[in-house]
Design a protein around this motif. Sequence first.
Motif, PDB file in Angstrom:
ATOM      1  N   GLU A  86      -6.093  -2.944   0.386  1.00 22.61           N
ATOM      2  CA  GLU A  86      -5.823  -3.641  -0.683  1.00 22.61           C
ATOM      3  C   GLU A  86      -7.381  -3.702  -1.416  1.00 22.61           C
ATOM      4  N   THR A 112      -6.135   0.108 -10.732  1.00 19.81           N
ATOM      5  CA  THR A 112      -5.158   0.403 -10.179  1.00 19.81           C
ATOM      6  C   THR A 112      -5.011   1.677  -9.393  1.00 19.81           C
ATOM      7  N   TYR A 130       1.432   1.654  -4.374  1.00 18.30           N
ATOM      8  CA  TYR A 130       0.554   1.585  -5.607  1.00 18.30           C
ATOM      9  C   TYR A 130       0.341   0.173  -5.960  1.00 18.30           C
ATOM     10  N   GLN A 131      -0.951  -0.315  -6.378  1.00 18.93           N
ATOM     11  CA  GLN A 131      -0.951  -1.743  -6.724  1.00 18.93           C
ATOM     12  C   GLN A 131      -1.774  -1.923  -7.930  1.00 18.93           C
ATOM     13  N   GLY A 133      -4.362  -4.520  -9.512  1.00 16.13           N
ATOM     14  CA  GLY A 133      -5.226  -5.671  -9.246  1.00 16.13           C
ATOM     15  C   GLY A 133      -6.147  -6.297 -10.372  1.00 16.13           C
ATOM     16  N   CYS A 287       4.316 -10.226  -7.246  1.00 21.47           N
ATOM     17  CA  CYS A 287       2.966 -10.364  -7.388  1.00 21.47           C
ATOM     18  C   CYS A 287       2.639 -11.549  -6.910  1.00 21.47           C
ATOM     19  N   ALA A 310      -2.617  -9.678  -7.351  1.00 17.07           N
ATOM     20  CA  ALA A 310      -2.324  -8.157  -7.121  1.00 17.07           C
ATOM     21  C   ALA A 310      -0.655  -8.160  -7.192  1.00 17.07           C
ATOM     22  N   GLY A 312       2.693  -5.094  -6.647  1.00 15.83           N
ATOM     23  CA  GLY A 312       3.034  -3.822  -6.240  1.00 15.83           C
ATOM     24  C   GLY A 312       3.789  -3.221  -7.304  1.00 15.83           C
TER      25      GLY A 312
END
Length: 427
Positions: A86, A112, A130-131, A133, A287, A310, A312
């Motif tokens: 994370e 990101t 992939y996130q 934040g 989210c 965050a 996804g």
Amino acid sequence: MATTNQAIAAIRGMHDILPEQTPGWQQIEHIIREVLSSYGYQEIRLPIVEKTELFKRSIGEVTDIVEKEMYTFDDRNGDSLTLRPEGTAGCLRACLEHGLLQQNQVHRLWYTGAMFRHERPQKGRYRQFYQLGVETYGMATPDIDAEIIALSYRLWQRLKIADKVTLQLNSLGTVAERAVYREKLVDYLQIHRDQLDEDSVRRLDTNPLRILDSKNPTMQTLIENAPALMDYLGADSREHFATLTAYLDTLGIAYQFNPRLVRGLDYYGKTVFEWVTTELGSQGTVCAGGRYDGLIAQLGGKENYAIGFALGMERLLALVELSDALAVERSVDVYLIRVGEQAQKQGFVFAEQLRDALPKIKLQVNCGGGSFKSQFKKADKSGAAFALILGDDEVARGEVAVKNLRVEQEQQSLAYSDAIAFLQNTL
């Protein structure tokens, strides 16, 4: 070492994003950047690999992530390193290391990139995922809580999925308030221990609040009758939550109070929230975030304030695709066909003139030869709006033929400057 010609596949749970998929990603990323910029948030770029201790101290050693899901290895120096599961811990580490949180500085940041968790791959859940934040520092009052929720809501509006997500809210109070509640909750659950599943029995001694988030249908009545955390919050935590909800009411952002929303990471306190959907099966959280004031001191900084979220990217993309309301931009605007020796040379020159005059044009030049017919098929398959046709005869006349590939129109021959002007006014 023996070698074989056997094809090598991607690692299970780590997926490729193919050229036909990337336009959707790029469009969503573009909208995200616009929304974040409109709120004054700045991008920070972070390493993928961090010291393992960072995640043990921030996430908590008795969480599923640290216990079972992290990709951890020893490097050549014997240091334990981990692929980031994370982004919050790494972002905060960077801010502390570079002095961004000194002298009561306020920051609004975003990042990101790829995250890594070794869990069972399934639709919408990958081992490399992939996130995006979003993190804010230095602000204690609930107005910043409201701002990042409003920011996320504006993002849903821009992506045309606001009607497909629901905001759920809760307050976890302070560490001291949760400690008192934890005792009451454990006492209650111990009485009903025979009704707990195996995973919940394990969490009873390590992270009992996570039991409230169990999706096991046989435990739902037990969970609904459990003591409520809100009953154990002090005046300050209650006022913070009430002020936040008042802001959301003023902004017209609907929400549901969810007393079972606890989040999976140890560092959250006071505000926690999730945007959830019923459109993606079991992968309902799009989210999630909350306030994590205590983490800054936990990682060696001075007492401070922080809240973030965050989301996804894979789940967000899946939800956007389901709505089918966001038109994906063309990957190619214009395809240049070149037939003949002189046209091969002049075509390159004209293509660069076009790019000079139209810096944003997506122009693909046919390379590798081929007949006019085969090149025209490639032009059509590219998705381009227009084909430019340049043969030796056109070169001799200083012209280029322009063909609309998407609308039935008569082909026209134009001087180079007129063709450039036509495309400037059309695209």
